[in-house]
Design a protein around this motif. Structure first.
Motif, mmCIF file in Angstrom:
data_model
loop_
_atom_site.group_PDB
_atom_site.id
_atom_site.type_symbol
_atom_site.label_atom_id
_atom_site.label_comp_id
_atom_site.label_asym_id
_atom_site.label_seq_id
_atom_site.Cartn_x
_atom_site.Cartn_y
_atom_site.Cartn_z
ATOM 1 N N ALA A 31 5.392 23.440 -12.802
ATOM 2 C CA ALA A 31 6.209 22.404 -11.708
ATOM 3 C C ALA A 31 7.303 22.921 -11.099
ATOM 4 O O ALA A 31 7.905 22.598 -9.996
ATOM 5 C CB ALA A 31 6.718 21.133 -12.684
ATOM 6 N N TYR A 32 7.745 24.286 -11.737
ATOM 7 C CA TYR A 32 9.174 24.755 -11.173
ATOM 8 C C TYR A 32 8.632 26.144 -10.188
ATOM 9 O O TYR A 32 9.532 26.846 -9.792
ATOM 10 C CB TYR A 32 9.952 25.175 -11.994
ATOM 11 C CG TYR A 32 10.539 24.139 -12.766
ATOM 12 C CD1 TYR A 32 11.912 23.283 -12.079
ATOM 13 C CD2 TYR A 32 9.856 23.529 -13.809
ATOM 14 C CE1 TYR A 32 12.009 22.160 -13.088
ATOM 15 C CE2 TYR A 32 10.246 22.345 -14.432
ATOM 16 C CZ TYR A 32 11.490 21.668 -14.149
ATOM 17 O OH TYR A 32 11.934 20.618 -14.836
ATOM 18 N N GLN A 33 7.263 26.631 -10.222
ATOM 19 C CA GLN A 33 6.820 27.681 -9.454
ATOM 20 C C GLN A 33 6.660 27.459 -8.144
ATOM 21 O O GLN A 33 6.149 26.506 -7.528
ATOM 22 C CB GLN A 33 5.526 28.242 -10.124
ATOM 23 C CG GLN A 33 5.789 28.543 -11.532
ATOM 24 C CD GLN A 33 4.509 29.043 -12.312
ATOM 25 O OE1 GLN A 33 3.451 28.774 -11.800
ATOM 26 N NE2 GLN A 33 4.668 29.891 -13.404
ATOM 27 N N ALA A 34 7.158 28.430 -7.223
ATOM 28 C CA ALA A 34 7.021 28.283 -5.732
ATOM 29 C C ALA A 34 5.401 28.577 -5.397
ATOM 30 O O ALA A 34 4.783 28.964 -6.187
ATOM 31 C CB ALA A 34 7.882 29.359 -5.228
ATOM 32 N N PRO A 35 5.267 28.026 -4.134
ATOM 33 C CA PRO A 35 3.878 27.982 -3.833
ATOM 34 C C PRO A 35 3.213 29.412 -3.841
ATOM 35 O O PRO A 35 2.111 29.669 -4.077
ATOM 36 C CB PRO A 35 3.950 27.594 -2.370
ATOM 37 C CG PRO A 35 5.253 26.736 -2.240
ATOM 38 C CD PRO A 35 6.259 27.140 -3.268
ATOM 39 N N GLU A 36 4.007 30.413 -3.368
ATOM 40 C CA GLU A 36 3.601 31.849 -3.468
ATOM 41 C C GLU A 36 3.061 32.124 -4.852
ATOM 42 O O GLU A 36 2.230 32.966 -4.838
ATOM 43 C CB GLU A 36 4.733 32.918 -3.257
ATOM 44 C CG GLU A 36 5.172 32.748 -1.729
ATOM 45 C CD GLU A 36 6.492 31.722 -1.618
ATOM 46 O OE1 GLU A 36 7.320 32.016 -1.076
ATOM 47 O OE2 GLU A 36 6.552 30.646 -2.643
ATOM 48 N N VAL A 37 3.543 31.579 -5.940
ATOM 49 C CA VAL A 37 3.420 31.900 -7.200
ATOM 50 C C VAL A 37 2.122 31.422 -7.553
ATOM 51 O O VAL A 37 1.032 31.929 -8.008
ATOM 52 C CB VAL A 37 4.429 31.650 -8.279
ATOM 53 C CG1 VAL A 37 3.880 32.009 -9.665
ATOM 54 C CG2 VAL A 37 5.720 32.479 -7.846
ATOM 55 N N LEU A 38 1.800 30.263 -7.167
ATOM 56 C CA LEU A 38 0.950 29.259 -7.517
ATOM 57 C C LEU A 38 -0.581 29.974 -6.528
ATOM 58 O O LEU A 38 -1.466 29.961 -7.086
ATOM 59 C CB LEU A 38 0.988 27.985 -7.222
ATOM 60 C CG LEU A 38 2.053 26.926 -7.957
ATOM 61 C CD1 LEU A 38 2.357 25.817 -7.513
ATOM 62 C CD2 LEU A 38 1.510 26.942 -9.509
ATOM 63 N N LYS A 39 -0.296 30.454 -5.460
ATOM 64 C CA LYS A 39 -1.238 31.021 -4.923
ATOM 65 C C LYS A 39 -1.570 32.545 -5.236
ATOM 66 O O LYS A 39 -2.435 32.975 -4.570
ATOM 67 C CB LYS A 39 -0.782 31.024 -3.186
ATOM 68 C CG LYS A 39 -0.931 29.650 -2.594
ATOM 69 C CD LYS A 39 -0.556 29.784 -1.229
ATOM 70 C CE LYS A 39 -0.219 28.278 -0.549
ATOM 71 N NZ LYS A 39 0.257 28.599 0.823
ATOM 72 N N ARG A 40 -0.820 33.019 -6.063
ATOM 73 C CA ARG A 40 -0.886 34.372 -6.291
ATOM 74 C C ARG A 40 -0.688 35.384 -5.241
ATOM 75 O O ARG A 40 -1.469 36.479 -5.153
ATOM 76 C CB ARG A 40 -2.118 34.673 -7.326
ATOM 77 C CG ARG A 40 -2.178 33.998 -8.629
ATOM 78 C CD ARG A 40 -3.336 34.315 -9.287
ATOM 79 N NE ARG A 40 -3.334 33.794 -10.585
ATOM 80 C CZ ARG A 40 -2.967 34.428 -11.808
ATOM 81 N NH1 ARG A 40 -2.558 35.680 -11.583
ATOM 82 N NH2 ARG A 40 -2.825 33.959 -12.920
ATOM 83 N N LEU A 41 0.239 35.178 -4.348
ATOM 84 C CA LEU A 41 0.661 36.150 -3.177
ATOM 85 C C LEU A 41 1.930 36.809 -3.589
ATOM 86 O O LEU A 41 2.462 36.687 -4.686
ATOM 87 C CB LEU A 41 1.076 35.212 -2.033
ATOM 88 C CG LEU A 41 -0.206 34.209 -1.477
ATOM 89 C CD1 LEU A 41 0.734 33.129 -0.489
ATOM 90 C CD2 LEU A 41 -1.237 34.914 -0.928
ATOM 91 N N PRO A 42 2.143 37.705 -2.942
ATOM 92 C CA PRO A 42 3.231 38.517 -3.210
ATOM 93 C C PRO A 42 4.688 37.772 -3.041
ATOM 94 O O PRO A 42 4.409 36.818 -2.070
ATOM 95 C CB PRO A 42 3.289 39.625 -1.784
ATOM 96 C CG PRO A 42 1.923 39.700 -1.339
ATOM 97 C CD PRO A 42 1.252 38.329 -1.647
ATOM 98 N N ILE A 43 5.503 38.151 -4.015
ATOM 99 C CA ILE A 43 6.826 37.189 -3.905
ATOM 100 C C ILE A 43 7.729 37.950 -3.828
ATOM 101 O O ILE A 43 7.771 39.270 -3.897
ATOM 102 C CB ILE A 43 6.564 36.515 -5.400
ATOM 103 C CG1 ILE A 43 6.745 37.760 -6.503
ATOM 104 C CG2 ILE A 43 5.563 35.635 -5.512
ATOM 105 C CD1 ILE A 43 6.924 37.051 -8.020
ATOM 106 N N ASN A 44 8.860 37.254 -3.522
ATOM 107 C CA ASN A 44 10.360 37.793 -3.351
ATOM 108 C C ASN A 44 11.353 37.026 -4.086
ATOM 109 O O ASN A 44 11.078 36.136 -4.875
ATOM 110 C CB ASN A 44 10.682 38.063 -1.823
ATOM 111 C CG ASN A 44 10.536 37.017 -0.950
ATOM 112 O OD1 ASN A 44 10.853 35.757 -1.531
ATOM 113 N ND2 ASN A 44 10.088 37.257 0.218
ATOM 114 N N LEU A 45 12.538 37.074 -3.908
ATOM 115 C CA LEU A 45 13.619 36.432 -4.470
ATOM 116 C C LEU A 45 13.646 34.913 -3.968
ATOM 117 O O LEU A 45 14.363 34.194 -4.870
ATOM 118 C CB LEU A 45 15.007 37.103 -3.973
ATOM 119 C CG LEU A 45 15.273 38.465 -4.525
ATOM 120 C CD1 LEU A 45 16.545 38.869 -3.967
ATOM 121 C CD2 LEU A 45 15.314 38.467 -5.974
#
Length: 90
Positions: A31-45
């Motif tokens: 519930a606290y994870q950003a869309p990029e994490v849920l989509k397994r895309l590259p992430i940043n700060l």
């Protein structure tokens, strides 16, 4: 307020601006994870800012984020539809 449980925290390597979320895994509360994490895309700060914003929302509303959804529904709403928890009117 106290912040704790940094067991999943990672340092950003020197000179690196993005990380591969697949290599890091998906540890943490969805519930606290950003869309990029849920989509397994590259992430940043920015993923940390998203989690902080959801925490602030929880403090403001005194509700659990996405408590009316299943895990799959929440992930779909955040990752595919760019949905966010509503801010209630005062």
């Amino acid at each position: 307020a106290k912040l704790c449980d940094f067991g999943l925290a990672r340092s950003l390597p020197s000179g690196c601006s993005h990380l591969d979320s697949i290599q890091l895994g998906t540890g943490g509360t969805p519930a606290y994870q950003a869309p990029e994490v849920l989509k397994r895309l590259p992430i940043n700060l920015k993923v940390d800012l998203y989690g902080f914003a959801i925490t602030l929302w929880e403090m403001y509303t005194a509700l659990l984020p996405w408590n009316e959804c299943t895990l799959e529904q929440m992930a779909t709403r955040v990752a595919l539809y760019n949905d966010r928890p509503p801010i209630p009117s005062v």
